[in-house]
Design a protein around this motif. Structure first.
Motif, mmCIF file in Angstrom:
data_model
loop_
_atom_site.group_PDB
_atom_site.id
_atom_site.type_symbol
_atom_site.label_atom_id
_atom_site.label_comp_id
_atom_site.label_asym_id
_atom_site.label_seq_id
_atom_site.Cartn_x
_atom_site.Cartn_y
_atom_site.Cartn_z
ATOM 1 N N PRO A 105 2.436 0.733 5.029
ATOM 2 C CA PRO A 105 3.180 0.027 3.988
ATOM 3 C C PRO A 105 2.296 -0.938 3.204
ATOM 4 C CG PRO A 105 4.411 0.039 6.035
ATOM 5 C CD PRO A 105 3.065 0.582 6.338
ATOM 6 N N THR A 106 1.314 -1.578 3.869
ATOM 7 C CA THR A 106 0.442 -2.526 3.186
ATOM 8 C C THR A 106 -0.370 -1.821 2.111
ATOM 9 O OG1 THR A 106 0.281 -3.861 5.181
ATOM 10 C CG2 THR A 106 -1.367 -4.247 3.483
ATOM 11 N N SER A 107 -0.933 -0.654 2.432
ATOM 12 C CA SER A 107 -1.734 0.077 1.460
ATOM 13 C C SER A 107 -0.877 0.555 0.294
ATOM 14 C CB SER A 107 -2.452 1.254 2.122
ATOM 15 O OG SER A 107 -1.521 2.137 2.696
ATOM 16 N N ILE A 108 0.380 0.902 0.563
ATOM 17 C CA ILE A 108 1.296 1.303 -0.510
ATOM 18 C C ILE A 108 1.563 0.127 -1.430
ATOM 19 C CG2 ILE A 108 3.659 2.029 -1.020
ATOM 20 C CD1 ILE A 108 3.539 3.736 1.526
ATOM 21 N N ASN A 109 1.800 -1.057 -0.849
ATOM 22 C CA ASN A 109 2.039 -2.259 -1.650
ATOM 23 C C ASN A 109 0.822 -2.597 -2.505
ATOM 24 O OD1 ASN A 109 4.599 -2.545 -0.648
ATOM 25 N ND2 ASN A 109 4.020 -4.017 0.940
ATOM 26 N N GLU A 110 -0.381 -2.497 -1.895
ATOM 27 C CA GLU A 110 -1.600 -2.781 -2.644
ATOM 28 C C GLU A 110 -1.765 -1.795 -3.788
ATOM 29 O OE1 GLU A 110 -4.680 -2.672 0.274
ATOM 30 O OE2 GLU A 110 -4.221 -4.685 1.057
ATOM 31 N N SER A 111 -1.435 -0.530 -3.538
ATOM 32 C CA SER A 111 -1.525 0.492 -4.579
ATOM 33 C C SER A 111 -0.561 0.185 -5.718
ATOM 34 C CB SER A 111 -1.213 1.860 -3.976
ATOM 35 O OG SER A 111 -1.220 2.851 -4.969
ATOM 36 N N ASN A 112 0.661 -0.238 -5.374
ATOM 37 C CA ASN A 112 1.651 -0.600 -6.401
ATOM 38 C C ASN A 112 1.183 -1.782 -7.235
ATOM 39 O OD1 ASN A 112 3.373 1.450 -5.619
ATOM 40 N ND2 ASN A 112 4.600 0.147 -4.279
ATOM 41 N N VAL A 113 0.590 -2.770 -6.577
ATOM 42 C CA VAL A 113 0.084 -3.945 -7.294
ATOM 43 C C VAL A 113 -1.012 -3.526 -8.260
ATOM 44 C CG1 VAL A 113 -1.220 -6.095 -7.013
ATOM 45 C CG2 VAL A 113 0.722 -5.631 -5.526
ATOM 46 N N TYR A 114 -1.915 -2.650 -7.782
ATOM 47 C CA TYR A 114 -3.002 -2.189 -8.659
ATOM 48 C C TYR A 114 -2.454 -1.418 -9.856
ATOM 49 C CZ TYR A 114 -6.945 0.319 -10.545
ATOM 50 O OH TYR A 114 -7.863 0.831 -11.411
ATOM 51 N N ILE A 115 -1.472 -0.558 -9.615
ATOM 52 C CA ILE A 115 -0.887 0.223 -10.704
ATOM 53 C C ILE A 115 -0.241 -0.703 -11.730
ATOM 54 C CG2 ILE A 115 0.966 1.854 -11.281
ATOM 55 C CD1 ILE A 115 0.324 3.247 -8.561
ATOM 56 N N GLN A 116 0.490 -1.719 -11.244
ATOM 57 C CA GLN A 116 1.125 -2.683 -12.148
ATOM 58 C C GLN A 116 0.081 -3.452 -12.958
ATOM 59 O OE1 GLN A 116 3.580 -5.078 -9.594
ATOM 60 N NE2 GLN A 116 5.104 -3.472 -9.279
ATOM 61 N N LEU A 117 -1.008 -3.838 -12.286
ATOM 62 C CA LEU A 117 -2.076 -4.575 -12.963
ATOM 63 C C LEU A 117 -2.712 -3.704 -14.044
ATOM 64 C CD1 LEU A 117 -3.870 -7.129 -13.096
ATOM 65 C CD2 LEU A 117 -5.338 -6.060 -11.379
ATOM 66 N N ARG A 118 -2.992 -2.459 -13.686
ATOM 67 C CA ARG A 118 -3.608 -1.536 -14.662
ATOM 68 C C ARG A 118 -2.671 -1.288 -15.837
ATOM 69 N NH1 ARG A 118 -7.865 1.767 -15.207
ATOM 70 N NH2 ARG A 118 -7.584 3.561 -16.604
ATOM 71 N N ASN A 119 -1.396 -1.061 -15.563
ATOM 72 C CA ASN A 119 -0.431 -0.831 -16.642
ATOM 73 C C ASN A 119 -0.350 -2.032 -17.580
ATOM 74 O OD1 ASN A 119 0.133 1.719 -15.664
ATOM 75 N ND2 ASN A 119 1.991 1.093 -14.580
ATOM 76 N N LYS A 120 -0.381 -3.218 -16.999
ATOM 77 C CA LYS A 120 -0.325 -4.435 -17.822
ATOM 78 C C LYS A 120 -1.582 -4.560 -18.673
ATOM 79 C CE LYS A 120 0.577 -9.396 -17.542
ATOM 80 N NZ LYS A 120 0.864 -10.536 -16.653
ATOM 81 N N ALA A 121 -2.752 -4.263 -18.066
ATOM 82 C CA ALA A 121 -4.011 -4.329 -18.816
ATOM 83 C C ALA A 121 -4.015 -3.313 -19.950
ATOM 84 C CB ALA A 121 -5.193 -4.086 -17.869
ATOM 85 N N GLU A 122 -3.548 -2.102 -19.668
ATOM 86 C CA GLU A 122 -3.473 -1.048 -20.695
ATOM 87 C C GLU A 122 -2.562 -1.482 -21.849
ATOM 88 O OE1 GLU A 122 -4.843 2.014 -20.937
ATOM 89 O OE2 GLU A 122 -5.343 2.743 -18.928
ATOM 90 N N ALA A 123 -1.425 -2.066 -21.497
ATOM 91 C CA ALA A 123 -0.466 -2.496 -22.523
ATOM 92 C C ALA A 123 -1.055 -3.611 -23.390
ATOM 93 C CB ALA A 123 0.831 -2.957 -21.862
ATOM 94 N N LEU A 124 -1.764 -4.541 -22.756
ATOM 95 C CA LEU A 124 -2.380 -5.633 -23.515
ATOM 96 C C LEU A 124 -3.466 -5.109 -24.448
ATOM 97 C CD1 LEU A 124 -2.642 -8.400 -20.751
ATOM 98 C CD2 LEU A 124 -1.172 -8.436 -22.774
ATOM 99 N N LEU A 125 -4.250 -4.164 -23.956
ATOM 100 C CA LEU A 125 -5.293 -3.569 -24.806
ATOM 101 C C LEU A 125 -4.683 -2.842 -25.994
ATOM 102 C CD1 LEU A 125 -7.952 -2.130 -22.327
ATOM 103 C CD2 LEU A 125 -8.373 -3.718 -24.202
ATOM 104 N N GLN A 126 -3.621 -2.102 -25.729
ATOM 105 C CA GLN A 126 -2.967 -1.331 -26.787
ATOM 106 C C GLN A 126 -2.355 -2.270 -27.830
ATOM 107 O OE1 GLN A 126 -0.125 1.471 -25.269
ATOM 108 N NE2 GLN A 126 -0.074 2.658 -27.148
#
Length: 200
Positions: free
Chosen positions: A2-23
């Motif tokens: 579960p910890t690795s899944i949570n970390e993966s979700n956090v990374y995905i959210q961070l990347r999505n936010k970075a992509e949106a800000l760049l766009q």
């Protein structure tokens, strides 16, 4: 797992936010890191060759996203640090300004820390508590009572209390009620005290 899944979700959210800000063109204004000259030179060389241009643009995009992710993380760390400092200041002020005396005592009865009200109860300066055994501020015949309380609480983990008389002085002695409990996950004891009218 579960910890690795949570970390993966956090990374995905961070990347999505970075992509949106760049766009949107609204990336954080204060960038704490930048693409190095060597990396830019490599990208320039790659993009100059039509066969590699697409890969170079993808790499540039990845570097930009990564930089924005780092900036977002840095902002979050700064915000968390400020919040922790404010919370620490709040609890420190509550501790120092409390109307009751509070001590943190080690297993041998030595004062690790005491607040202003505690110092006033024993008629000493705030800096005259640390490092002294708490029982030395009491009349000799009352010392075993307080030490027994501390020992009982340390061994049982329960909360308990007693009344003891302070050592005399120019203003005379006074009776104090002591309430002791153990601090969670620590060997130290929290001791609260206030003046009371009579002995037990």
């Amino acid at each position: 797992m579960p910890t690795s899944i949570n970390e993966s979700n956090v990374y995905i959210q961070l990347r999505n936010k970075a992509e949106a800000l760049l766009q949107a063109g609204t990336t954080p204004t204060a960038s704490h890191c930048s693409v190095s000259v060597d990396a830019l030179s490599l990208l320039h060389r790659l993009s100059s060759n039509p066969d590699n241009a697409e890969d170079a643009l993808k790499l540039l995009h990845e570097l930009q996203v990564y930089q924005v992710e780092l900036d977002l993380q840095s902002e979050e760390v700064s915000a968390n640090k400020q919040a922790l400092e404010e919370e620490s200041d709040l609890y420190r002020n509550l501790y120092d300004s409390a109307p009751f005396g509070y001590f943190i005592i080690d297993s041998e009865g030595k004062v690790i820390q005491g607040n202003l009200a505690a110092a006033q109860l024993f008629r000493v300066g705030p800096n005259d508590l640390e490092g002294h055994r708490i029982d030395t501020f009491l009349l000799a015949e009352n010392r075993p009572r307080l030490l027994g309380l501390l020992q009982h609480v340390a061994q049982s983990g329960s909360r308990d209390s007693c009344v003891a008389e302070t050592a005399g002085g120019a203003q005379g002695s006074r009776h104090l009620q002591f309430i002791a409990s153990t601090l969670p996950r620590q060997e130290h004891i929290l001791l609260a005290c206030c003046e009371c009218a009579s002995v037990e």
